[in-house]
Design a protein around this motif. Sequence first.
Motif, PDB file in Angstrom:
ATOM      1  N   LEU A  89      -5.191  45.797 -35.197  1.00  0.00           N
ATOM      2  CA  LEU A  89      -6.501  46.507 -35.645  1.00  0.00           C
ATOM      3  C   LEU A  89      -7.750  45.892 -35.568  1.00  0.00           C
ATOM      4  O   LEU A  89      -8.616  46.222 -35.090  1.00  0.00           O
ATOM      5  CB  LEU A  89      -6.159  47.113 -37.035  1.00  0.00           C
ATOM      6  N   HIS A  90      -7.796  44.441 -36.075  1.00  0.00           N
ATOM      7  CA  HIS A  90      -8.974  43.636 -35.750  1.00  0.00           C
ATOM      8  C   HIS A  90      -9.195  42.883 -34.569  1.00  0.00           C
ATOM      9  O   HIS A  90      -9.982  41.940 -34.416  1.00  0.00           O
ATOM     10  CB  HIS A  90      -8.831  42.643 -37.027  1.00  0.00           C
ATOM     11  N   ASN A  91      -8.341  43.153 -33.490  1.00  0.00           N
ATOM     12  CA  ASN A  91      -8.397  42.523 -32.206  1.00  0.00           C
ATOM     13  C   ASN A  91      -9.941  42.239 -31.777  1.00  0.00           C
ATOM     14  O   ASN A  91     -10.284  41.450 -31.620  1.00  0.00           O
ATOM     15  CB  ASN A  91      -7.548  43.087 -31.209  1.00  0.00           C
ATOM     16  N   ASN A  92     -10.637  43.312 -31.782  1.00  0.00           N
ATOM     17  CA  ASN A  92     -12.056  43.426 -31.337  1.00  0.00           C
ATOM     18  C   ASN A  92     -12.761  42.531 -32.098  1.00  0.00           C
ATOM     19  O   ASN A  92     -13.558  41.652 -31.550  1.00  0.00           O
ATOM     20  CB  ASN A  92     -12.549  44.675 -31.252  1.00  0.00           C
ATOM     21  N   GLN A  93     -12.694  42.596 -33.265  1.00  0.00           N
ATOM     22  CA  GLN A  93     -13.761  41.706 -34.359  1.00  0.00           C
ATOM     23  C   GLN A  93     -13.212  40.253 -34.254  1.00  0.00           C
ATOM     24  O   GLN A  93     -14.132  39.292 -34.174  1.00  0.00           O
ATOM     25  CB  GLN A  93     -13.505  42.160 -35.692  1.00  0.00           C
ATOM     26  N   TYR A  94     -11.936  39.853 -33.928  1.00  0.00           N
ATOM     27  CA  TYR A  94     -11.334  38.572 -33.954  1.00  0.00           C
ATOM     28  C   TYR A  94     -11.864  37.966 -32.439  1.00  0.00           C
ATOM     29  O   TYR A  94     -12.426  36.758 -32.655  1.00  0.00           O
ATOM     30  CB  TYR A  94      -9.829  38.609 -33.866  1.00  0.00           C
ATOM     31  N   GLN A  95     -11.930  38.755 -31.480  1.00  0.00           N
ATOM     32  CA  GLN A  95     -12.322  38.310 -30.173  1.00  0.00           C
ATOM     33  C   GLN A  95     -13.847  38.177 -30.187  1.00  0.00           C
ATOM     34  O   GLN A  95     -14.326  36.988 -29.779  1.00  0.00           O
ATOM     35  CB  GLN A  95     -11.871  39.143 -29.029  1.00  0.00           C
ATOM     36  N   ALA A  96     -14.684  39.097 -30.664  1.00  0.00           N
ATOM     37  CA  ALA A  96     -16.016  38.897 -30.985  1.00  0.00           C
ATOM     38  C   ALA A  96     -16.412  37.916 -31.508  1.00  0.00           C
ATOM     39  O   ALA A  96     -17.599  37.280 -30.927  1.00  0.00           O
ATOM     40  CB  ALA A  96     -16.446  40.120 -31.250  1.00  0.00           C
ATOM     41  N   ALA A  97     -15.873  37.396 -32.428  1.00  0.00           N
ATOM     42  CA  ALA A  97     -16.205  35.985 -33.020  1.00  0.00           C
ATOM     43  C   ALA A  97     -15.932  34.710 -32.727  1.00  0.00           C
ATOM     44  O   ALA A  97     -16.031  33.818 -33.150  1.00  0.00           O
ATOM     45  CB  ALA A  97     -15.542  36.204 -34.595  1.00  0.00           C
ATOM     46  N   ALA A 165     -12.646  52.952 -35.165  1.00  0.00           N
ATOM     47  CA  ALA A 165     -12.774  53.313 -33.649  1.00  0.00           C
ATOM     48  C   ALA A 165     -11.392  53.813 -33.191  1.00  0.00           C
ATOM     49  O   ALA A 165     -11.367  54.706 -32.242  1.00  0.00           O
ATOM     50  CB  ALA A 165     -12.890  51.768 -33.116  1.00  0.00           C
ATOM     51  N   ALA A 166     -10.309  53.400 -33.917  1.00  0.00           N
ATOM     52  CA  ALA A 166      -9.112  53.992 -33.294  1.00  0.00           C
ATOM     53  C   ALA A 166      -8.842  55.672 -33.584  1.00  0.00           C
ATOM     54  O   ALA A 166      -8.541  56.225 -32.668  1.00  0.00           O
ATOM     55  CB  ALA A 166      -7.908  53.095 -33.959  1.00  0.00           C
ATOM     56  N   ILE A 167      -9.183  55.920 -34.762  1.00  0.00           N
ATOM     57  CA  ILE A 167      -9.162  57.304 -35.198  1.00  0.00           C
ATOM     58  C   ILE A 167     -10.281  58.221 -34.154  1.00  0.00           C
ATOM     59  O   ILE A 167      -9.715  59.373 -33.395  1.00  0.00           O
ATOM     60  CB  ILE A 167      -9.688  57.694 -36.493  1.00  0.00           C
ATOM     61  N   ASN A 168     -11.434  57.749 -33.996  1.00  0.00           N
ATOM     62  CA  ASN A 168     -12.303  58.524 -32.960  1.00  0.00           C
ATOM     63  C   ASN A 168     -11.799  58.390 -31.405  1.00  0.00           C
ATOM     64  O   ASN A 168     -12.197  59.463 -30.868  1.00  0.00           O
ATOM     65  CB  ASN A 168     -13.796  58.022 -33.045  1.00  0.00           C
ATOM     66  N   HIS A 169     -11.338  57.260 -31.224  1.00  0.00           N
ATOM     67  CA  HIS A 169     -10.593  57.435 -29.901  1.00  0.00           C
ATOM     68  C   HIS A 169      -9.522  58.342 -29.719  1.00  0.00           C
ATOM     69  O   HIS A 169      -9.311  59.014 -28.549  1.00  0.00           O
ATOM     70  CB  HIS A 169     -10.239  55.899 -29.365  1.00  0.00           C
ATOM     71  N   HIS A 170      -8.714  58.264 -30.680  1.00  0.00           N
ATOM     72  CA  HIS A 170      -7.589  59.527 -30.711  1.00  0.00           C
ATOM     73  C   HIS A 170      -7.674  60.750 -30.625  1.00  0.00           C
ATOM     74  O   HIS A 170      -7.546  61.602 -29.809  1.00  0.00           O
ATOM     75  CB  HIS A 170      -6.693  58.980 -32.003  1.00  0.00           C
ATOM     76  N   LEU A 171      -8.994  61.243 -31.265  1.00  0.00           N
ATOM     77  CA  LEU A 171      -9.493  62.506 -31.311  1.00  0.00           C
ATOM     78  C   LEU A 171      -9.912  62.870 -30.029  1.00  0.00           C
ATOM     79  O   LEU A 171      -9.864  63.887 -29.618  1.00  0.00           O
ATOM     80  CB  LEU A 171     -10.644  62.654 -32.297  1.00  0.00           C
ATOM     81  N   LYS A 172     -10.569  61.981 -29.295  1.00  0.00           N
ATOM     82  CA  LYS A 172     -11.082  62.154 -27.915  1.00  0.00           C
ATOM     83  C   LYS A 172      -9.920  62.102 -26.888  1.00  0.00           C
ATOM     84  O   LYS A 172      -9.879  63.379 -26.127  1.00  0.00           O
ATOM     85  CB  LYS A 172     -12.312  60.997 -27.444  1.00  0.00           C
ATOM     86  N   ALA A 173      -9.123  61.386 -26.958  1.00  0.00           N
ATOM     87  CA  ALA A 173      -7.917  61.077 -26.065  1.00  0.00           C
ATOM     88  C   ALA A 173      -6.944  62.289 -26.442  1.00  0.00           C
ATOM     89  O   ALA A 173      -6.596  62.880 -25.095  1.00  0.00           O
ATOM     90  CB  ALA A 173      -7.204  59.858 -26.219  1.00  0.00           C
ATOM     91  N   TYR A 174      -6.921  62.987 -27.367  1.00  0.00           N
ATOM     92  CA  TYR A 174      -5.934  64.152 -27.510  1.00  0.00           C
ATOM     93  C   TYR A 174      -6.743  65.380 -27.365  1.00  0.00           C
ATOM     94  O   TYR A 174      -6.168  66.533 -27.900  1.00  0.00           O
ATOM     95  CB  TYR A 174      -5.249  63.772 -29.025  1.00  0.00           C
ATOM     96  N   ASP A 175      -7.954  65.386 -27.211  1.00  0.00           N
ATOM     97  CA  ASP A 175      -8.633  66.655 -26.840  1.00  0.00           C
ATOM     98  C   ASP A 175      -8.820  67.281 -28.274  1.00  0.00           C
ATOM     99  O   ASP A 175      -8.623  68.321 -28.712  1.00  0.00           O
ATOM    100  CB  ASP A 175      -8.184  67.454 -26.028  1.00  0.00           C
ATOM    101  N   ASP A 236     -10.958  50.934 -26.422  1.00  0.00           N
ATOM    102  CA  ASP A 236     -11.448  49.821 -25.595  1.00  0.00           C
ATOM    103  C   ASP A 236     -10.557  49.416 -24.637  1.00  0.00           C
ATOM    104  O   ASP A 236     -10.409  48.305 -24.030  1.00  0.00           O
ATOM    105  CB  ASP A 236     -11.885  48.592 -26.310  1.00  0.00           C
ATOM    106  N   GLY A 237      -9.563  50.355 -24.097  1.00  0.00           N
ATOM    107  CA  GLY A 237      -8.829  50.181 -22.951  1.00  0.00           C
ATOM    108  C   GLY A 237      -7.613  49.210 -23.011  1.00  0.00           C
ATOM    109  O   GLY A 237      -6.869  48.655 -22.341  1.00  0.00           O
ATOM    110  N   GLU A 238      -7.414  49.012 -24.523  1.00  0.00           N
ATOM    111  CA  GLU A 238      -6.246  48.141 -24.959  1.00  0.00           C
ATOM    112  C   GLU A 238      -4.989  48.858 -24.593  1.00  0.00           C
ATOM    113  O   GLU A 238      -4.662  49.766 -24.699  1.00  0.00           O
ATOM    114  CB  GLU A 238      -6.314  47.791 -26.332  1.00  0.00           C
ATOM    115  N   LYS A 239      -4.183  47.949 -23.564  1.00  0.00           N
ATOM    116  CA  LYS A 239      -2.913  48.487 -23.302  1.00  0.00           C
ATOM    117  C   LYS A 239      -1.613  48.310 -24.231  1.00  0.00           C
ATOM    118  O   LYS A 239      -0.712  47.201 -23.802  1.00  0.00           O
ATOM    119  CB  LYS A 239      -2.324  48.064 -21.821  1.00  0.00           C
TER     120      LYS A 239
END
Length: 332
Positions: A89-97, A165-175, A236-239
């Motif tokens: 969940l914090h991958n982006n914040q961890y990498q950004a720092a 970010a995860a919730i907003n991405h889900h709402l878009k991805a699942y229309d 963010d394209g995380e696979k």
Amino acid sequence: MRKIVIWTITLSSLISFQSFAVKLPGKGISVQPIQSTITEETFQTLIVNRALEKLGYDVKPIKEVDYNVAYSSIASGDATFMAVSWEPLHNNQYQAAGGDAKFYRVGNYVENAAQGYLIDKKTAEKYHITNIVQLKDPKIAKLFDINGNGKADLTGCNPGWGCEAAINHHLKAYDLNNSVEHNQGNYAAMMADTITRYKEGKSILYYTWTPYWISDVLKPGRDVVWLQVPFSAMPDGEKTDTKLPNGANYGFPPSIMHIAANRKWAEDNPAAAKLFSIMKIPLADINAQNLRMHNGEASQADIERHANNWLKAHQKLFDNWIETAIKTEKTN
């Protein structure tokens, strides 16, 4: 002759005791713990604090900031550690720092933390709702409409949290943007309203995570059910495949909480680094402590008592952490 023998034995014992006396590795070294403003994280932080204090470290009062500030503070050395560093969940914040170059993050402090979307069991069974994509149906979405705009109201995340970010991405991805409203604000206050609606017999839709007291009040399987998602979709394209071994997919992989510390500080303090890598707390114990907070035992004194009682109940485990950390110090 007898007196001389006794004196020799006593002196020998004293020398032996002194040779085994342990110099605490943290003596004279200060530690600045940091955490988010979620008070339910204090218990986990205090457990780490107590262990560091046992190693002789001078542990300062916990500072509360948002997660972005926490990571940047640790990376810069303004803070020493955070006990609740979520992966992924914090991958982006961890990498950004600064990622691994700036942080020491070894070991799994809490494992198998779940996240996802839930609805009340009564509505789920009556309308056969098992997957969040069913909310694309206006008739289904309207069941969870609070403000009369025809959209399902989802109790979601505070702005700035990783789950936002995860919730907003889900709402878009699942229309689902046309049929689901992501309500944001103070999560605890919003969930209090959600629980009230549940007690009034109304349909509810919300996001939550474990460990947290919500799942001890609205118990999955008894009061509420997890909704699955149609496919894995990380921001963010995380696979990352979020499908579980049993085939279920709740949109989030089982999460791990690490202790994240400043890398240079950890390298300079091998006993503390070893401690961070071996500490573990059962998820169920945190859920139970969080529920006590929800039921009124939420003052700083209460939480400190909870932490101290947990340590007493797990004294052998705690002693093993300390012994292992000190042995590591002596070999470095």
